[in-house]
Write a protein that holds these residues in place. Structure first.
Motif, PDB file in Angstrom:
ATOM      1  N   ALA A  55      65.023 -28.140  46.231  1.00 20.39           N
ATOM      2  CA  ALA A  55      66.033 -27.365  45.519  1.00 20.39           C
ATOM      3  C   ALA A  55      66.487 -28.097  44.260  1.00 20.39           C
ATOM      4  O   ALA A  55      66.784 -27.473  43.235  1.00 20.39           O
ATOM      5  CB  ALA A  55      67.220 -27.087  46.428  1.00 20.39           C
ATOM      6  N   ARG A  56      66.517 -29.423  44.318  1.00 20.78           N
ATOM      7  CA  ARG A  56      66.962 -30.225  43.173  1.00 20.78           C
ATOM      8  C   ARG A  56      65.792 -30.838  42.408  1.00 20.78           C
ATOM      9  O   ARG A  56      66.001 -31.677  41.531  1.00 20.78           O
ATOM     10  CB  ARG A  56      67.913 -31.331  43.654  1.00 20.78           C
ATOM     11  N   GLN A  57      64.592 -30.415  42.711  1.00 21.95           N
ATOM     12  CA  GLN A  57      63.415 -30.976  42.051  1.00 21.95           C
ATOM     13  C   GLN A  57      63.450 -30.862  40.522  1.00 21.95           C
ATOM     14  O   GLN A  57      63.059 -31.815  39.828  1.00 21.95           O
ATOM     15  CB  GLN A  57      62.143 -30.323  42.605  1.00 21.95           C
ATOM     16  N   PRO A  58      63.944 -29.751  39.934  1.00 23.71           N
ATOM     17  CA  PRO A  58      63.981 -29.686  38.470  1.00 23.71           C
ATOM     18  C   PRO A  58      64.869 -30.748  37.829  1.00 23.71           C
ATOM     19  O   PRO A  58      64.753 -31.017  36.637  1.00 23.71           O
ATOM     20  CB  PRO A  58      64.538 -28.285  38.198  1.00 23.71           C
ATOM     21  N   ASP A  59      65.770 -31.364  38.622  1.00 20.38           N
ATOM     22  CA  ASP A  59      66.666 -32.398  38.102  1.00 20.38           C
ATOM     23  C   ASP A  59      66.205 -33.804  38.456  1.00 20.38           C
ATOM     24  O   ASP A  59      66.949 -34.766  38.248  1.00 20.38           O
ATOM     25  CB  ASP A  59      68.082 -32.176  38.655  1.00 20.38           C
ATOM     26  N   SER A  60      64.993 -33.932  38.974  1.00 18.78           N
ATOM     27  CA  SER A  60      64.516 -35.244  39.424  1.00 18.78           C
ATOM     28  C   SER A  60      63.092 -35.495  38.968  1.00 18.78           C
ATOM     29  O   SER A  60      62.152 -34.851  39.435  1.00 18.78           O
ATOM     30  CB  SER A  60      64.589 -35.339  40.959  1.00 18.78           C
ATOM     31  N   ALA A  61      62.926 -36.463  38.073  1.00 23.28           N
ATOM     32  CA  ALA A  61      61.584 -36.849  37.639  1.00 23.28           C
ATOM     33  C   ALA A  61      60.795 -37.444  38.796  1.00 23.28           C
ATOM     34  O   ALA A  61      59.587 -37.227  38.921  1.00 23.28           O
ATOM     35  CB  ALA A  61      61.675 -37.853  36.487  1.00 23.28           C
TER      36      ALA A  61
END
Length: 211
Positions: A55-61
């Motif tokens: 769910a938070r993948q777009p905010d985590s390189a």
């Protein structure tokens, strides 16, 4: 066995469409199954990866890189010797895969790993047919109502139009590696009608004796 992938942005109606396609094919005497996760049986890093929030993948390189390369790139290699377990299945329909992961990494970053995925998409599994599903942002926002659970990625997909635009641009690049690509807009469309069209497209694919 044919490999079909249905992927796209959150709230576009992917899972509902996959289930409808499985039913449509069954009505025509074709055995199809919905599949989620990695293609290979017993992916060695599947469990560790599940600790990372998609769910938070777009905010985590880091999450983006881990899923793209420790997950999906490795999956492409392993699936060649340990393909999905689908005995008696004529069509395996993958519900979401690497395409969206790379696209979210571009939309949320852009992160280096996502840029690498777009540059070398052949590192990832190629499907006989890929279906990229979308719906306009107003429709996606309306689909938020009544959901039991809404995560941060759902909200960005339905409320952040520049984010959505970057996602779709990247998704189109990832789609170039597949043998055939169809883009479906579910806005205002009956899912049974769309499933019938996709069923026709699947039945028109050349059959392969081995995978």
């Amino acid at each position: 066995m044919l490999l079909v992938m249905v992927d796209g942005i959150d709230l576009a109606g992917k899972t509902t469409l996959v289930e409808a396609v499985v039913r449509d094919l069954a009505d025509r005497g074709v055995t199809a199954a919905r599949h989620r996760g990695m293609l290979t049986r017993r992916h060695p890093l599947d469990r560790p990866l599940r600790w990372l929030s998609m769910a938070r993948q777009p905010d985590s390189a880091f999450t983006t890189a881990a899923y793209l390369f420790a997950g999906f790139a490795l999956d492409n290699l392993l699936a060649r010797v340990r393909p999905p377990a689908a005995e008696g299945c004529e069509v395996l329909i993958q519900d979401a895969y690497v395409d969206r992961t790379a696209a979210f990494g571009i939309a949320g970053g852009p992160y280096l790993a996502a840029r690498a995925a777009l540059r070398w998409p052949w590192l990832f599994a190629r499907f006989d047919l890929a279906v990229h599903v979308t719906a306009d942002i107003k429709t996606r926002a309306e689909r938020l109502h009544g959901r039991d659970h809404v995560d941060v990625r759902d909200l960005r997909s339905a409320q952040d139009e520049p984010f959505s635009d970057r996602f779709h641009q990247a998704l189109a690049v990832m789609g170039r590696r597949h043998r055939r690509l169809i883009t479906v807009d579910t806005t205002g469309r009956d899912v049974t009608e769309v499933a019938r069209e996709l069923g026709d497209a699947i039945l028109a694919l050349p059959r392969r004796s081995t995978r």
